[in-house]
Design a protein around this motif. Structure first.
Motif, PDB file in Angstrom:
ATOM      1  N   GLY A 229       3.706   1.915  -9.179  1.00 43.72           N
ATOM      2  CA  GLY A 229       2.840   1.584  -8.183  1.00 43.72           C
ATOM      3  C   GLY A 229       2.548   0.120  -8.333  1.00 43.72           C
ATOM      4  N   ALA A 230       3.000  -0.463  -9.024  1.00 49.11           N
ATOM      5  CA  ALA A 230       2.863  -2.019  -9.358  1.00 49.11           C
ATOM      6  C   ALA A 230       3.386  -2.974  -8.410  1.00 49.11           C
ATOM      7  CB  ALA A 230       3.059  -2.365 -10.918  1.00 49.11           C
ATOM      8  N   TYR A 231       3.079  -4.254  -8.368  1.00 46.10           N
ATOM      9  CA  TYR A 231       3.408  -5.327  -7.378  1.00 46.10           C
ATOM     10  C   TYR A 231       4.092  -6.453  -8.279  1.00 46.10           C
ATOM     11  CZ  TYR A 231       3.034  -9.366  -4.280  1.00 46.10           C
ATOM     12  OH  TYR A 231       2.912 -10.513  -3.377  1.00 46.10           O
ATOM     13  N   TYR A 232       5.102  -6.674  -7.980  1.00 47.77           N
ATOM     14  CA  TYR A 232       5.688  -7.710  -8.978  1.00 47.77           C
ATOM     15  C   TYR A 232       6.381  -8.967  -7.926  1.00 47.77           C
ATOM     16  CZ  TYR A 232       6.213  -4.135 -12.755  1.00 47.77           C
ATOM     17  OH  TYR A 232       5.888  -3.116 -13.523  1.00 47.77           O
ATOM     18  N   VAL A 233       6.230 -10.119  -8.605  1.00 47.04           N
ATOM     19  CA  VAL A 233       6.638 -11.408  -8.221  1.00 47.04           C
ATOM     20  C   VAL A 233       7.743 -12.067  -8.956  1.00 47.04           C
ATOM     21  CG1 VAL A 233       4.240 -11.911  -7.446  1.00 47.04           C
ATOM     22  CG2 VAL A 233       5.042 -12.748  -9.379  1.00 47.04           C
ATOM     23  N   PRO A 234       8.512 -13.033  -8.666  1.00 51.66           N
ATOM     24  CA  PRO A 234       9.696 -13.521  -9.232  1.00 51.66           C
ATOM     25  C   PRO A 234       9.220 -13.913 -10.860  1.00 51.66           C
ATOM     26  CG  PRO A 234       9.494 -14.252  -7.208  1.00 51.66           C
ATOM     27  CD  PRO A 234       8.308 -13.862  -7.433  1.00 51.66           C
ATOM     28  N   VAL A 235      10.097 -13.498 -11.673  1.00 50.50           N
ATOM     29  CA  VAL A 235      10.981 -12.411 -11.672  1.00 50.50           C
ATOM     30  C   VAL A 235      10.643 -11.076 -12.605  1.00 50.50           C
ATOM     31  CG1 VAL A 235      13.445 -11.802 -12.094  1.00 50.50           C
ATOM     32  CG2 VAL A 235      13.027 -14.024 -11.191  1.00 50.50           C
TER      33      VAL A 235
ATOM     34  N   LEU B  34       0.896  -1.217   0.259  1.00 47.72           N
ATOM     35  CA  LEU B  34       0.151  -0.150   0.261  1.00 47.72           C
ATOM     36  C   LEU B  34       0.973   1.294  -0.110  1.00 47.72           C
ATOM     37  CD1 LEU B  34      -2.566  -0.968   2.466  1.00 47.72           C
ATOM     38  CD2 LEU B  34      -2.959  -0.907   0.044  1.00 47.72           C
ATOM     39  N   HIS B  35       2.063   1.273   0.722  1.00 50.33           N
ATOM     40  CA  HIS B  35       2.813   2.429   0.893  1.00 50.33           C
ATOM     41  C   HIS B  35       3.531   2.571  -0.433  1.00 50.33           C
ATOM     42  CE1 HIS B  35       6.864   4.022   1.969  1.00 50.33           C
ATOM     43  NE2 HIS B  35       6.047   4.968   2.439  1.00 50.33           N
ATOM     44  N   ALA B  36       3.749   1.607  -1.249  1.00 55.61           N
ATOM     45  CA  ALA B  36       4.411   1.836  -2.594  1.00 55.61           C
ATOM     46  C   ALA B  36       3.508   2.432  -3.483  1.00 55.61           C
ATOM     47  CB  ALA B  36       5.009   0.565  -3.132  1.00 55.61           C
ATOM     48  N   SER B  37       2.197   1.987  -3.524  1.00 53.64           N
ATOM     49  CA  SER B  37       1.086   2.400  -4.537  1.00 53.64           C
ATOM     50  C   SER B  37       0.870   3.798  -4.225  1.00 53.64           C
ATOM     51  CB  SER B  37       0.085   1.495  -4.354  1.00 53.64           C
ATOM     52  OG  SER B  37      -0.610   1.546  -3.104  1.00 53.64           O
ATOM     53  N   GLU B  38       0.979   4.161  -2.937  1.00 52.49           N
ATOM     54  CA  GLU B  38       0.626   5.548  -2.468  1.00 52.49           C
ATOM     55  C   GLU B  38       1.699   6.493  -2.890  1.00 52.49           C
ATOM     56  OE1 GLU B  38      -2.529   8.199  -1.060  1.00 52.49           O
ATOM     57  OE2 GLU B  38      -2.543   6.018  -1.710  1.00 52.49           O
ATOM     58  N   LEU B  39       2.914   6.052  -2.737  1.00 54.01           N
ATOM     59  CA  LEU B  39       3.956   6.687  -3.227  1.00 54.01           C
ATOM     60  C   LEU B  39       3.950   7.166  -4.475  1.00 54.01           C
ATOM     61  CD1 LEU B  39       6.976   4.974  -1.284  1.00 54.01           C
ATOM     62  CD2 LEU B  39       6.636   7.612  -1.197  1.00 54.01           C
ATOM     63  N   ALA B  40       3.885   6.180  -5.411  1.00 55.57           N
ATOM     64  CA  ALA B  40       3.510   6.458  -6.917  1.00 55.57           C
ATOM     65  C   ALA B  40       2.497   7.347  -7.335  1.00 55.57           C
ATOM     66  CB  ALA B  40       3.240   5.028  -7.520  1.00 55.57           C
ATOM     67  N   LYS B  41       1.487   7.337  -6.494  1.00 57.11           N
ATOM     68  CA  LYS B  41       0.137   8.424  -6.731  1.00 57.11           C
ATOM     69  C   LYS B  41       0.637   9.792  -6.343  1.00 57.11           C
ATOM     70  CE  LYS B  41      -3.558   6.927  -5.620  1.00 57.11           C
ATOM     71  NZ  LYS B  41      -4.814   6.450  -4.685  1.00 57.11           N
ATOM     72  N   ARG B  42       1.536   9.940  -5.347  1.00 57.27           N
ATOM     73  CA  ARG B  42       1.730  11.215  -4.594  1.00 57.27           C
ATOM     74  C   ARG B  42       3.064  11.711  -5.345  1.00 57.27           C
ATOM     75  NH1 ARG B  42      -0.890  12.261   0.460  1.00 57.27           N
ATOM     76  NH2 ARG B  42      -2.403  10.608   0.923  1.00 57.27           N
TER      77      ARG B  42
ATOM     78  N   PRO C 298       4.515  11.168  -8.568  1.00 56.72           N
ATOM     79  CA  PRO C 298       4.768  10.189  -9.933  1.00 56.72           C
ATOM     80  C   PRO C 298       6.273  10.325 -10.711  1.00 56.72           C
ATOM     81  CG  PRO C 298       3.389  12.052  -9.992  1.00 56.72           C
ATOM     82  CD  PRO C 298       3.583  12.059  -8.574  1.00 56.72           C
ATOM     83  N   ASP C 299       7.157  11.357 -10.220  1.00 53.66           N
ATOM     84  CA  ASP C 299       8.435  11.571 -10.753  1.00 53.66           C
ATOM     85  C   ASP C 299       9.246  10.445 -10.148  1.00 53.66           C
ATOM     86  OD1 ASP C 299       8.126  12.691  -8.284  1.00 53.66           O
ATOM     87  OD2 ASP C 299       9.595  14.133  -8.472  1.00 53.66           O
ATOM     88  N   ILE C 300       8.877   9.958  -9.252  1.00 48.79           N
ATOM     89  CA  ILE C 300       9.822   8.705  -8.648  1.00 48.79           C
ATOM     90  C   ILE C 300       9.109   7.511  -9.079  1.00 48.79           C
ATOM     91  CG2 ILE C 300      10.653   7.366  -6.901  1.00 48.79           C
ATOM     92  CD1 ILE C 300      11.009  10.395  -5.464  1.00 48.79           C
ATOM     93  N   LEU C 301       9.834   6.459  -9.401  1.00 47.72           N
ATOM     94  CA  LEU C 301       9.217   5.074  -9.912  1.00 47.72           C
ATOM     95  C   LEU C 301       9.056   4.203  -8.625  1.00 47.72           C
ATOM     96  CD1 LEU C 301       8.113   3.207 -11.949  1.00 47.72           C
ATOM     97  CD2 LEU C 301      10.407   2.500 -12.285  1.00 47.72           C
ATOM     98  N   SER C 302       7.840   3.910  -8.000  1.00 44.87           N
ATOM     99  CA  SER C 302       7.953   3.173  -6.774  1.00 44.87           C
ATOM    100  C   SER C 302       7.067   1.871  -6.996  1.00 44.87           C
ATOM    101  CB  SER C 302       6.976   4.221  -5.751  1.00 44.87           C
ATOM    102  OG  SER C 302       7.796   5.011  -5.401  1.00 44.87           O
ATOM    103  N   THR C 303       7.859   0.738  -6.671  1.00 43.47           N
ATOM    104  CA  THR C 303       7.137  -0.506  -6.729  1.00 43.47           C
ATOM    105  C   THR C 303       7.308  -1.314  -5.233  1.00 43.47           C
ATOM    106  OG1 THR C 303       9.113  -1.425  -7.620  1.00 43.47           O
ATOM    107  CG2 THR C 303       7.791  -0.629  -9.318  1.00 43.47           C
ATOM    108  N   SER C 304       6.523  -2.348  -5.391  1.00 48.68           N
ATOM    109  CA  SER C 304       6.522  -3.333  -4.215  1.00 48.68           C
ATOM    110  C   SER C 304       6.648  -4.712  -5.113  1.00 48.68           C
ATOM    111  CB  SER C 304       5.294  -3.397  -3.363  1.00 48.68           C
ATOM    112  OG  SER C 304       4.247  -3.822  -4.141  1.00 48.68           O
ATOM    113  N   VAL C 305       7.767  -5.767  -4.271  1.00 48.23           N
ATOM    114  CA  VAL C 305       7.964  -6.836  -4.824  1.00 48.23           C
ATOM    115  C   VAL C 305       7.718  -8.074  -3.727  1.00 48.23           C
ATOM    116  CG1 VAL C 305       9.542  -5.795  -6.439  1.00 48.23           C
ATOM    117  CG2 VAL C 305      10.448  -6.802  -4.175  1.00 48.23           C
ATOM    118  N   HIS C 306       7.563  -9.336  -4.193  1.00 45.95           N
ATOM    119  CA  HIS C 306       7.694 -10.420  -3.626  1.00 45.95           C
ATOM    120  C   HIS C 306       8.874 -11.233  -3.828  1.00 45.95           C
ATOM    121  CE1 HIS C 306       6.808 -14.183  -1.826  1.00 45.95           C
ATOM    122  NE2 HIS C 306       6.213 -14.778  -2.852  1.00 45.95           N
ATOM    123  N   PRO C 307       9.682 -11.460  -3.080  1.00 53.84           N
ATOM    124  CA  PRO C 307      10.999 -12.018  -3.523  1.00 53.84           C
ATOM    125  C   PRO C 307      10.785 -13.771  -3.818  1.00 53.84           C
ATOM    126  CG  PRO C 307      11.097 -11.782  -1.247  1.00 53.84           C
ATOM    127  CD  PRO C 307       9.822 -11.017  -1.721  1.00 53.84           C
ATOM    128  N   GLY C 308       9.595 -14.113  -3.317  1.00 58.65           N
ATOM    129  CA  GLY C 308       9.410 -15.675  -3.389  1.00 58.65           C
ATOM    130  C   GLY C 308       9.752 -16.073  -1.922  1.00 58.65           C
TER     131      GLY C 308
END
Length: 320
Positions: free
Chosen positions: A282-288, A208-216, A218-228
């Motif tokens: 703002g997206a969420y990524y899984v491996p890889v 949620l923090h990453a998605s809100e960072l992306a919204k507020r 947008p000049d910074i690329l913010s994502t969240s990831v699941h490493p597995g």
């Protein structure tokens, strides 16, 4: 291949290879929290091979830094990797670390919010927050906020590519019932809740923090990831307790297998360095580097807004 290996997949859709695909990082300033072990250490090691201006390895003690540098220096002997003392469970320690970066550097290009604790015994942080939420979310939220002015100045420069990567977990998907974030309980040990569920709450906060960072911002690329599910010391506390969470994890590992640290670090390295036009803010990524919709809770824009505002209010109340 493990019997149920599909439960812990490594789908390298981009055929990402850090040695070949991480670009030249000349002049870039990079910060990796929890950079002394596991996926954090591997992230520092791989990025250090590509000529960065400086990498801050954030850890709780010089001894942890020194131990990590044995392998990092062997892989990248000429890299400028600096120790950054930080205990994420202490807001004062986080502030001191941010102040050090701001004093030493005129830019920050990549922030990998990697550190965390998992299924930790019930307790409170020094600042009075549930200990997993304090470490995994509050500390990173403050650190990120304090660095945002410097990161935004960096982003305003021609040719810049500023990124924030929040390392979350599939455990965020556990929060399918209840409010998702138990705001009224975050300043208690939450003893009525399983530590694994409390961990999931903190990992949902990372998304949620990453998605809100992306919204507020947008000049910074913010994502969240699941490493597995990765073979690191993150699960040691859970295994040592030998409770229901540890027993479940052992069964899962035996059936689905665990990724190596080298495999587990790939998605956060990918998110930090892959072609910007192919990484969604703002997206969420899984491996890889595979975009995943996550859970309904993780896509809840109102919950993300509420978490942001609650966090800001609590940090302000603590004088930050």
């Amino acid at each position: 291949m493990p019997l149920l290996g599909f439960l812990n997949p490594l789908d390298n859709v981009h055929k990402f290879d850090p040695d070949k695909d991480v670009p030249d990082l000349a002049g870039k300033v990079i910060i990796v929290t929890g950079g002394n072990s596991g996926c954090g250490k591997e992230t520092v090691l791989q990025l250090a091979k590509h000529n960065p201006g400086c990498i801050y390895l954030a850890a709780r003690s010089p001894a942890k830094y020194d131990d990590a540098m044995k392998d990092i220096s062997a892989a990248a002997p000429n890299a400028n990797v600096r120790f950054l003392k930080m205990d994420l469970s202490s807001l004062a320690s986080v502030k001191q670390a941010a102040d050090q970066v701001i004093a030493d550097s005129d830019r920050v290009d990549i922030l990998v919010n990697n550190a965390g604790i998992m299924a930790h015994p019930h307790g409170l942080s020094k600042d009075g927050f549930e200990i997993q939420f304090a470490t995994n979310h509050m500390g990173h939220a403050l650190f990120t906020r304090l660095l945002l002015p410097l990161m935004r100045r960096t982003a305003s420069q021609p040719g810049s590519d500023v990124r924030i990567v929040n390392v979350s977990s599939a455990a965020a998907h556990l929060m399918t019932t209840g409010p998702g974030i138990y705001f009224e309980k975050l300043k208690t040990p939450m003893e009525a809740h399983n530590p694994g569920v409390i961990y999931g709450q903190s990992k949902l906060a990372n998304v949620l923090h990453a998605s809100e960072l992306a919204k507020r911002y947008p000049d910074i690329l913010s994502t969240s990831v699941h490493p597995g599910r990765v073979e690191t010391n993150l699960t040691n506390v859970m295994f040592d307790a030998n409770g229901i969470n540890g027993r479940f994890q052992r069964v899962f590992d035996s059936l689905a297998g665990a990724l190596t640290v080298q495999q587990g670090a790939l998605t956060q390295i990918w998110a930090a360095t892959w072609k910007r036009t192919e990484v969604k803010n703002g997206a969420y990524y899984v491996p890889v580097g595979k975009e995943n919709p996550g859970s309904k809770r993780s896509r809840d824009v109102e919950l993300a807004k509420k978490l942001w505002e609650w966090t800001e209010t609590e940090l302000a109340a603590k004088g930050y």
